[in-house]
Design a protein around this motif. Structure first.
Motif, PDB file in Angstrom:
ATOM      1  N   THR A 111       0.812  -1.236   0.000  1.00 34.02           N
ATOM      2  CA  THR A 111       0.000   0.000   0.000  1.00 34.02           C
ATOM      3  C   THR A 111       0.844   1.285   0.000  1.00 34.02           C
ATOM      4  OG1 THR A 111      -0.339   0.393   2.381  1.00 34.02           O
ATOM      5  CG2 THR A 111      -1.844  -1.184   1.335  1.00 34.02           C
ATOM      6  N   ARG A 112       2.136   1.209   0.241  1.00 36.29           N
ATOM      7  CA  ARG A 112       2.995   2.405   0.174  1.00 36.29           C
ATOM      8  C   ARG A 112       4.415   2.006  -0.207  1.00 36.29           C
ATOM      9  NH1 ARG A 112       4.638   2.517   6.086  1.00 36.29           N
ATOM     10  NH2 ARG A 112       3.619   0.621   6.723  1.00 36.29           N
ATOM     11  N   ARG A 114       7.963   1.565  -2.096  1.00 34.43           N
ATOM     12  CA  ARG A 114       8.889   2.519  -2.711  1.00 34.43           C
ATOM     13  C   ARG A 114       9.646   1.817  -3.846  1.00 34.43           C
ATOM     14  NH1 ARG A 114       8.845   7.156   0.497  1.00 34.43           N
ATOM     15  NH2 ARG A 114      10.400   8.113  -0.839  1.00 34.43           N
ATOM     16  N   GLY A 151       1.009   3.788  -3.266  1.00 35.71           N
ATOM     17  CA  GLY A 151       0.258   4.791  -2.510  1.00 35.71           C
ATOM     18  C   GLY A 151      -0.604   5.620  -3.437  1.00 35.71           C
ATOM     19  N   GLY A 154       0.036   7.366  -6.950  1.00 38.14           N
ATOM     20  CA  GLY A 154       1.370   6.842  -7.241  1.00 38.14           C
ATOM     21  C   GLY A 154       1.728   6.727  -8.717  1.00 38.14           C
ATOM     22  N   GLN A 214       1.658  13.606  -6.923  1.00 33.77           N
ATOM     23  CA  GLN A 214       2.116  12.919  -5.705  1.00 33.77           C
ATOM     24  C   GLN A 214       3.495  13.484  -5.340  1.00 33.77           C
ATOM     25  OE1 GLN A 214       3.630   8.881  -5.528  1.00 33.77           O
ATOM     26  NE2 GLN A 214       2.149   8.314  -3.966  1.00 33.77           N
TER      27      GLN A 214
END
Ligand code: ADP
Ligand code: ASP
Ligand code: MG
Length: 406
Positions: A111-112, A114, A151, A154, A214
Motif C-alpha cells: 500500500t505504500r 517505494r 500509494g 502513485g 504525488q
C-alpha cells in the motif's frame, strides 16, 4: 527521435470515450516521438475496489495489505489493456505492460511501496519496434514477485521513474486541469494557471494538501533533474513546467495556495514544565509512525505545560490510542476535529519579510479564527475551521493575486 513519457490520470481515461480520445492524442504523439503512456485506473475505480476490499475485510493486517494491493492494482491493468486496444483499433501498434512485464521493482511495503528500480529494456525493445508502450502506473512487484502499490496518486511517481530509466526527453502529466493553478480552481474560480514553477514550490504544495501531483514524483524528478509538464488531456494548451528555478527577486511573493480539509488537533495540558515533556509526548507517536505537523508548547500561569499538535484527521484516533497506551498516567488528550490547513507557498518569500503577517491579517480581518500557525522559508500555513476553508482561500487569493496585489 525524442522519447516521451505521457501519464494519463483517472479522468483522462475515465470512460471508453475518454480512452478513445487519449488514444487519438497518443496517435499524434507517436507520429513525432517514441511514446510510453503511463495510465492510472479509470476515475473512481481505485476507490470502488478499496471499498469492496474493506467491506470483505474491515480490519488492518499485513496479510490483508498484500491482498488489497493485489486487488486495487487491477484497476491500472484493465485500463492499460483497454488503451492498448483503443490504439490498435485506430491503427497504431501498441502493447500493454504490467509491473511484472516492464519490471518495476519495489520494496515489500504493501500500500505504500517505494521504487527500487525500473528495467527499461522491455519497454526500449517495444519502442524500437515502433510500438506505443502502455504501462500500468501505481503498480510494482517486490522481490518475491508480489504486487505492491505506490500509494494514492502513485502513477505520477511511476511516470517519473520510467522517464528516468528510459532517459526520456520529456515527462508529461495529463490531467483534467490546464496545469498547476494559483489555487485549486474548484475552490477559487479566479485562480489562474502558473507557467513555471520550481520543484521546491511544487513539493511544498503537494506536501500541504494539493493533490495535483504525488509528492514523491516531484522529489524524484528534482533528484534526477527531470522537467515535468502538467497539462490538460482535454485541450492543447502548453501547461505548467516544473523545473529548477534560480532565486529571482522578481519572483512573486506567493506562487500558489494549497489546502487540506482533513486536519485535527490534539491538546494535552497539566504536563510538568520541563524540557523533556515535549519528547515524552512525541516519542510514542513517532514509534507508532504517526506524523504530527504543527506543534506548540506553552507554560500557563499555574506553572504547568500544555502541548498541542495537529495530525491528519484519519490518524487522530490512532494518535489518542498511542498516547493512552504509552502514557497511561498522562493527562487526557483533548481532540478537535473539522479543521483545515491553508498554506501560501512561494520561493519569493525568501527575499521578503511580511508574508506571514499579511496571511494572518487577511484571515483575522475576515473573522477566520487561526488555531495554529507555522512559517518556514518558503511557506506560511494556518490551521483554521474546515467550514471556513473556501472563504480563507478566497480572501488569501484576493490578497496575493487580486487586482493591486504584488
Ligand atoms: P489525476 O486523476 O489526473 O491524477 P487529480 O484529480 O489527482 O488528477 O488532480 C487534479 C485535480 O487537482 C484537479 O481537478 C484540481 O481540482 C486539483 N487541484 C488542487 N490544487 C490544484 C492546483 N493548485 N492547480 C490545479 N489543480 C489543483
Ligand atoms: N489509481 C491510483 C489512485 O487512484 C493511482 C493513481 O491514480 O495515481 O490513487
Ligand atoms: Mg492524481
Amino acid at each position: 527521435m525524442k522519447t516521451r513519457v505521457a501519464k494519463f490520470g483517472g479522468t483522462s481515461v475515465g470512460s471508453l470515450e475518454r480512452i478513445r480520445a487519449t488514444a487519438e492524442r497518443l496517435k499524434h504523439l507517436h507520429a513525432e516521438s517514441r511514446v510510453v503512456a503511463v495510465v492510472s485506473a479509470m476515475a473512481g475505480e481505485t476507490d470502488r475496489l478499496l471499498a469492496l476490499g474493506r467491506e470483505v475485510y474491515p480490519g488492518i493486517s499485513a496479510a490483508a495489505d498484500r491482498e488489497m494491493d493485489a486487488l486495487v492494482s487491477t484497476g491500472e491493468s484493465v485500463c492499460a489493456a483497454l488503451l492498448a486496444l483503443a490504439l490498435q483499433s485506430s491503427g497504431v501498434p501498441a502493447c500493454s505492460f504490467t509491473a511484472h512485464q516492464f519490471r518495476m521493482s519495489t520494496d515489500g511495503r504493501f500500500t505504500r511501496a517505494r521504487i527500487r528500480s525500473v528495467d527499461g529494456l522491455p519497454l526500449a525493445a517495444a519502442l524500437a519496434e515502433g510500438k506505443v508502450c502502455v504501462v500500468t502506473g501505481f503498480q510494482g512487484t517486490d522481490e518475491r514477485g508480489n504486487l505492491a502499490t505506490l500509494g494514492r496518486g502513485g502513477s505520477d511517481t511511476s511516470a517519473v521513474a520510467i522517464a528516468i530509466a528510459l532517459e526520456a526527453d520529456c515527462c508529461e502529466i495529463y490531467k483534467d486541469v490546464d496545469g498547476v493553478f494559483t489555487c485549486d480552481p474548484r475552490m477559487v474560480s479566479a485562480a489562474s494557471m502558473i507557467q513555471r514553477l520550481s520543484y521546491q514550490e511544487m513539493m511544498e504544495l503537494a506536501s500541504t494538501g494539493s493533490k495535483v501531483l504525488q509528492i514523491r514524483s516531484v522529489e524524484l524528478a528534482m533528484k534526477h533533474g527531470v522537467p515535468l509538464v502538467v497539462r490538460s488531456s482535454f485541450n492543447n494548451k502548453p501547461g505548467t513546467l516544473i523545473c529548477e528555478m534560480n532565486d529571482n527577486l522578481e519572483q512573486p511573493l506567493v506562487t500558489a495556495l494549497s489546502h487540506d480539509l482533513n486536519q485535527a488537533k490534539v491538546s494535552l495540558s497539566g504536563l510538568p514544565a520541563s524540557p523533556e515533556s515535549l519528547s515524552v509526548v512525541l516519542e510514542p507517536l513517532a514509534r507508532d509512525d504517526i506524523s504530527v505537523d504543527f506543534i506548540t508548547q506553552n507554560v500557563g500561569a499555574d506553572g504547568l505545560m500544555s502541548i498541542t499538535f495537529s495530525v491528519e484527521d484519519k490518524l487522530v484516533d490512532r494518535a489518542v490510542l498511542s498516547l493512552h497506551s504509552h502514557l497511561p498516567e498522562g493527562p487526557n488528550p483533548q481532540v478537535e476535529r473539522g479543521l483545515a490547513k491553508v498554506t501560501a507557498v512561494g520561493i519569493g518569500m525568501r527575499n521578503h519579510a511580511g508574508v506571514a503577517h499579511r496571511v494572518f491579517s487577511s484571515l483575522t480581518n475576515s473573522n477566520i479564527p487561526i488555531h495554529m500557525a507555522l512559517s518556514t522559508e518558503i511557506k506560511v500555513s494556518c490551521l483554521i475551521p474546515a467550514a471556513r476553508c473556501q472563504d480563507a482561500l478566497q480572501v488569501l487569493h484576493e490578497a496575493f493575486f487580486g487586482t493591486g496585489a504584488c
